[in-house]
Write a protein that holds these residues in place. Structure first.
Motif, short mmCIF file in Angstrom:
data_model
loop_
_atom_site.label_atom_id
_atom_site.label_comp_id
_atom_site.label_asym_id
_atom_site.label_seq_id
_atom_site.Cartn_x
_atom_site.Cartn_y
_atom_site.Cartn_z
N VAL A 177 -49.14 -59.99 80.47
CA VAL A 177 -49.97 -61.28 81.14
C VAL A 177 -50.97 -61.46 82.16
CG1 VAL A 177 -47.22 -61.87 81.88
CG2 VAL A 177 -48.57 -60.64 83.45
N ASN A 178 -51.77 -62.32 82.05
CA ASN A 178 -53.24 -62.41 82.87
C ASN A 178 -52.91 -62.98 84.07
OD1 ASN A 178 -55.95 -62.77 83.39
ND2 ASN A 178 -56.54 -61.86 81.35
N THR A 179 -53.05 -62.31 85.03
CA THR A 179 -52.51 -63.45 86.51
C THR A 179 -53.82 -64.12 86.77
OG1 THR A 179 -53.00 -61.09 87.81
CG2 THR A 179 -50.86 -61.85 86.99
N GLU A 180 -54.78 -64.02 86.26
CA GLU A 180 -56.41 -64.19 86.31
C GLU A 180 -55.82 -66.29 85.76
OE1 GLU A 180 -60.05 -63.51 85.80
OE2 GLU A 180 -59.13 -61.60 85.68
N ASP A 181 -55.08 -65.92 84.39
CA ASP A 181 -55.16 -67.59 84.16
C ASP A 181 -53.66 -68.14 84.17
OD1 ASP A 181 -57.56 -67.20 82.88
OD2 ASP A 181 -57.04 -66.24 80.99
N GLN A 182 -53.02 -67.05 84.20
CA GLN A 182 -51.10 -67.37 85.00
C GLN A 182 -50.57 -67.75 86.04
OE1 GLN A 182 -50.39 -64.69 81.30
NE2 GLN A 182 -48.61 -65.96 80.49
N SER A 183 -50.25 -69.11 85.76
CA SER A 183 -49.00 -68.36 87.43
C SER A 183 -48.39 -67.83 87.48
CB SER A 183 -48.45 -69.95 87.16
OG SER A 183 -47.60 -69.94 86.17
N ILE A 184 -47.90 -67.45 88.85
CA ILE A 184 -46.37 -66.07 88.46
C ILE A 184 -45.07 -66.94 87.69
CG2 ILE A 184 -44.28 -65.39 89.63
CD1 ILE A 184 -47.46 -63.83 90.56
N GLU A 185 -44.90 -68.26 88.33
CA GLU A 185 -44.15 -68.33 87.00
C GLU A 185 -44.19 -68.73 85.48
OE1 GLU A 185 -45.89 -69.80 89.50
OE2 GLU A 185 -43.99 -70.06 91.27
N GLU A 186 -45.26 -69.22 84.90
CA GLU A 186 -45.45 -69.21 83.65
C GLU A 186 -45.17 -67.91 83.10
OE1 GLU A 186 -48.95 -72.37 82.97
OE2 GLU A 186 -49.22 -70.37 83.84
N ALA A 187 -45.70 -66.60 84.17
CA ALA A 187 -45.84 -65.11 83.71
C ALA A 187 -44.06 -64.63 83.15
CB ALA A 187 -46.53 -63.98 84.80
N VAL A 188 -43.43 -65.03 84.09
CA VAL A 188 -42.59 -64.84 84.36
C VAL A 188 -40.82 -65.63 83.26
CG1 VAL A 188 -40.00 -65.33 85.54
CG2 VAL A 188 -42.00 -64.65 87.07
N HIS A 189 -41.60 -66.10 83.11
CA HIS A 189 -41.22 -67.38 81.74
C HIS A 189 -41.41 -66.47 80.39
CE1 HIS A 189 -39.73 -70.84 78.95
NE2 HIS A 189 -40.57 -70.74 79.03
N HIS A 190 -42.50 -66.17 80.58
CA HIS A 190 -42.92 -65.55 79.12
C HIS A 190 -42.41 -64.07 79.25
CE1 HIS A 190 -45.71 -63.49 76.13
NE2 HIS A 190 -46.10 -62.87 76.85
N ILE A 191 -42.03 -63.08 80.03
CA ILE A 191 -41.43 -61.79 80.22
C ILE A 191 -39.80 -62.15 80.10
CG2 ILE A 191 -40.40 -60.04 82.11
CD1 ILE A 191 -43.09 -60.40 83.30
N VAL A 192 -39.16 -63.03 80.35
CA VAL A 192 -37.85 -63.28 80.43
C VAL A 192 -37.57 -63.77 79.23
CG1 VAL A 192 -35.73 -64.85 81.70
CG2 VAL A 192 -37.88 -63.00 82.35
N GLY A 193 -38.55 -65.01 77.91
CA GLY A 193 -38.52 -64.96 76.58
C GLY A 193 -38.32 -63.82 75.81
N VAL A 194 -39.59 -62.45 76.20
CA VAL A 194 -39.48 -61.65 75.79
C VAL A 194 -38.26 -61.03 75.79
CG1 VAL A 194 -40.78 -59.62 75.55
CG2 VAL A 194 -42.28 -61.31 75.37
N LEU A 195 -37.89 -60.72 76.46
CA LEU A 195 -36.71 -59.92 77.02
C LEU A 195 -35.41 -60.19 75.70
CD1 LEU A 195 -36.87 -59.27 80.63
CD2 LEU A 195 -37.42 -57.73 78.73
N GLN A 196 -35.28 -62.04 76.40
CA GLN A 196 -34.17 -62.57 75.35
C GLN A 196 -34.90 -62.71 73.53
OE1 GLN A 196 -34.63 -66.32 77.10
NE2 GLN A 196 -33.56 -66.26 79.12
N GLN A 197 -35.69 -62.73 73.54
CA GLN A 197 -36.30 -62.48 72.09
C GLN A 197 -35.50 -61.13 71.11
OE1 GLN A 197 -40.38 -62.75 71.42
NE2 GLN A 197 -40.29 -65.63 72.12
N LYS A 198 -35.48 -60.12 72.27
CA LYS A 198 -35.41 -58.77 71.76
C LYS A 198 -34.34 -58.51 72.61
CE LYS A 198 -39.79 -55.91 73.09
NZ LYS A 198 -39.76 -55.45 71.97
N GLY A 199 -33.36 -59.66 72.26
CA GLY A 199 -31.38 -59.45 72.56
C GLY A 199 -30.94 -58.36 74.25
N LEU A 200 -31.70 -57.92 74.48
CA LEU A 200 -32.07 -57.40 75.87
C LEU A 200 -30.85 -57.99 77.48
CD1 LEU A 200 -35.37 -55.38 76.21
CD2 LEU A 200 -33.01 -54.96 75.52
N VAL A 201 -31.46 -59.40 77.44
CA VAL A 201 -30.82 -60.09 78.70
C VAL A 201 -30.09 -61.87 77.90
CG1 VAL A 201 -32.15 -59.50 80.58
CG2 VAL A 201 -32.83 -61.92 79.08
#
Length: 201
Positions: A177-201
């Motif tokens: 995640v790049n915190t220069e370009d992404q807001s905290i909300e955007e970064a959280v959404h991206h991270i949680v999305g990856v976890l969902q894709q991996k079937g972890l949450v």
């Protein structure tokens, strides 16, 4: 002085297994390892992800670099050896959290690739999710939320990552995640999305 002989120490299996805990919690347990320069937003992001997962009824906890150095690692400095020991201890604590069925987020600069890979080796596949919180040194220094860069530049702090000590970026992190370009909300959404894709949450 206490003996350092560990030959007589035997691992004691718990009466409640990690599998049982995960089944009851309804999700896998793993480590979200946030790494990046001071001021990149690691702690803010780790806590925001933890809050989102908590609100989704997940068992979460954040291990923050400064907080841990107030207690468990208060005896450690910032030399390369001390940094290595700092991360080694956190790796072992994180492994215990995983065994307890929790999602543990760690917010540490953890500047050395070797140390991060050592923690990864303690865990199974998909139990260590490395998240590179990418932010340029100039932006981190402009933010300087704790005034540490100014102190490092003036010589008040030695061995400061990015100024007088190196930071080795991850080669193949699971998430960037790049915190220069992404807001905290955007970064959280991206991270949680990856976890969902991996079937972890």
């Amino acid at each position: 002085m206490a003996s350092t002989d560990t030959n007589h120490i035997v691992w004691h299996d718990a009466s409640v297994s990690r599998t049982e805990r995960n089944r009851k919690n309804g999700h896998e347990s793993f480590v979200l390892w946030f790494t990046g320069l001071s001021g990149s937003g690691k702690s803010t992001l780790a806590n925001a992800v933890s809050r989102k997962l908590f609100e989704d009824n997940k068992q979460t906890y954040v291990l923050d670099g400064d907080n841990v150095r107030h207690g468990l690692n208060q005896d450690l400095g910032f030399s390369p050896d001390a940094r290595q020991e700092n991360i080694r201890r956190i790796g072992e604590v994180s492994k215990l959290f995983v065994d307890s069925g929790q999602i543990v987020s760690t917010a540490f600069i953890s500047p050395y690739k070797e140390d991060r890979e050592q923690v990864r080796s303690l865990l199974a596949d998909d139990e260590f999710i490395e998240i590179h919180v990418d932010c340029s040194l100039s932006i981190c220094e402009d933010r300087d939320p704790k005034g540490l860069y100014a102190k490092a530049r003036s010589g008040e702090i030695s061995s400061f990552t990015g100024i007088s000590a190196p930071y080795e970026e991850p080669d193949e992190p699971e998430v960037v995640v790049n915190t220069e370009d992404q807001s905290i909300e955007e970064a959280v959404h991206h991270i949680v999305g990856v976890l969902q894709q991996k079937g972890l949450v």
